[in-house]
Design a protein around this motif. Structure first.
Motif, mmCIF file in Angstrom:
data_model
loop_
_atom_site.group_PDB
_atom_site.id
_atom_site.type_symbol
_atom_site.label_atom_id
_atom_site.label_comp_id
_atom_site.label_asym_id
_atom_site.label_seq_id
_atom_site.Cartn_x
_atom_site.Cartn_y
_atom_site.Cartn_z
ATOM 1 N N ALA A 22 -30.834 -23.372 11.776
ATOM 2 C CA ALA A 22 -30.238 -24.594 11.225
ATOM 3 C C ALA A 22 -31.026 -24.953 9.968
ATOM 4 O O ALA A 22 -32.242 -24.765 9.905
ATOM 5 N N TYR A 23 -30.331 -25.443 8.968
ATOM 6 C CA TYR A 23 -30.945 -25.755 7.690
ATOM 7 C C TYR A 23 -31.097 -27.266 7.511
ATOM 8 O O TYR A 23 -30.216 -28.029 7.912
ATOM 9 N N LEU A 24 -32.192 -27.653 6.885
ATOM 10 C CA LEU A 24 -32.455 -29.063 6.575
ATOM 11 C C LEU A 24 -32.353 -29.251 5.068
ATOM 12 O O LEU A 24 -32.733 -28.378 4.296
ATOM 13 N N ILE A 37 -28.640 -31.956 8.522
ATOM 14 C CA ILE A 37 -28.808 -30.714 9.262
ATOM 15 C C ILE A 37 -27.503 -29.933 9.157
ATOM 16 O O ILE A 37 -26.428 -30.485 9.405
ATOM 17 N N GLU A 51 -37.569 -36.063 8.420
ATOM 18 C CA GLU A 51 -37.731 -34.628 8.611
ATOM 19 C C GLU A 51 -38.220 -34.282 10.017
ATOM 20 O O GLU A 51 -37.740 -33.337 10.641
ATOM 21 N N ALA A 54 -35.409 -34.470 12.460
ATOM 22 C CA ALA A 54 -34.481 -33.359 12.250
ATOM 23 C C ALA A 54 -35.034 -32.074 12.865
ATOM 24 O O ALA A 54 -34.320 -31.346 13.563
ATOM 25 N N VAL A 55 -36.307 -31.805 12.619
ATOM 26 C CA VAL A 55 -36.930 -30.600 13.169
ATOM 27 C C VAL A 55 -36.931 -30.664 14.695
ATOM 28 O O VAL A 55 -36.608 -29.680 15.373
ATOM 29 N N ILE A 58 -33.484 -29.844 16.052
ATOM 30 C CA ILE A 58 -33.179 -28.414 15.934
ATOM 31 C C ILE A 58 -33.929 -27.620 16.997
ATOM 32 O O ILE A 58 -33.361 -26.754 17.660
ATOM 33 N N PRO A 65 -35.668 -24.147 12.489
ATOM 34 C CA PRO A 65 -35.376 -24.964 11.315
ATOM 35 C C PRO A 65 -35.794 -24.248 10.021
ATOM 36 O O PRO A 65 -36.831 -23.601 9.974
ATOM 37 N N THR A 66 -34.941 -24.344 9.021
ATOM 38 C CA THR A 66 -35.197 -23.748 7.719
ATOM 39 C C THR A 66 -34.826 -24.781 6.668
ATOM 40 O O THR A 66 -33.872 -25.526 6.837
ATOM 41 N N PHE A 67 -35.574 -24.809 5.571
ATOM 42 C CA PHE A 67 -35.336 -25.812 4.537
ATOM 43 C C PHE A 67 -34.514 -25.252 3.377
ATOM 44 O O PHE A 67 -34.736 -24.133 2.935
#
Length: 69
Positions: A22-24, A37, A51, A54-55, A58, A65-67
């Protein structure tokens, strides 16, 4: 892994990582700094207050988690 990616069909490549990553991305909203997200295919999934939240969300789904920048 690269050989696998080259051998994938378009549909397989599109769905690659959907249940794993999942991307942030920062999401400015009315003066606040929220975090959006997204699923691996770019589909918006949720919005978190920060953040860390969000992490945590996920990780609770056993995803990585990926940014995005």
């Amino acid at each position: 892994m690269h050989a696998r990616a080259r051998a994938m069909t378009g549909a397989e490549l599109r769905d690659w990582g959907l249940t794993e990553v999942a991307y942030l991305r920062p999401l400015p909203y009315e003066g606040a700094s929220l975090v959006a997200i997204y699923a691996a295919d770019g589909t918006p999934v949720a919005i978190a207050e920060d953040e860390a939240s969000a992490v945590d969300a996920i990780l609770e789904q056993d995803m990585v988690p990926t940014f995005l920048h």
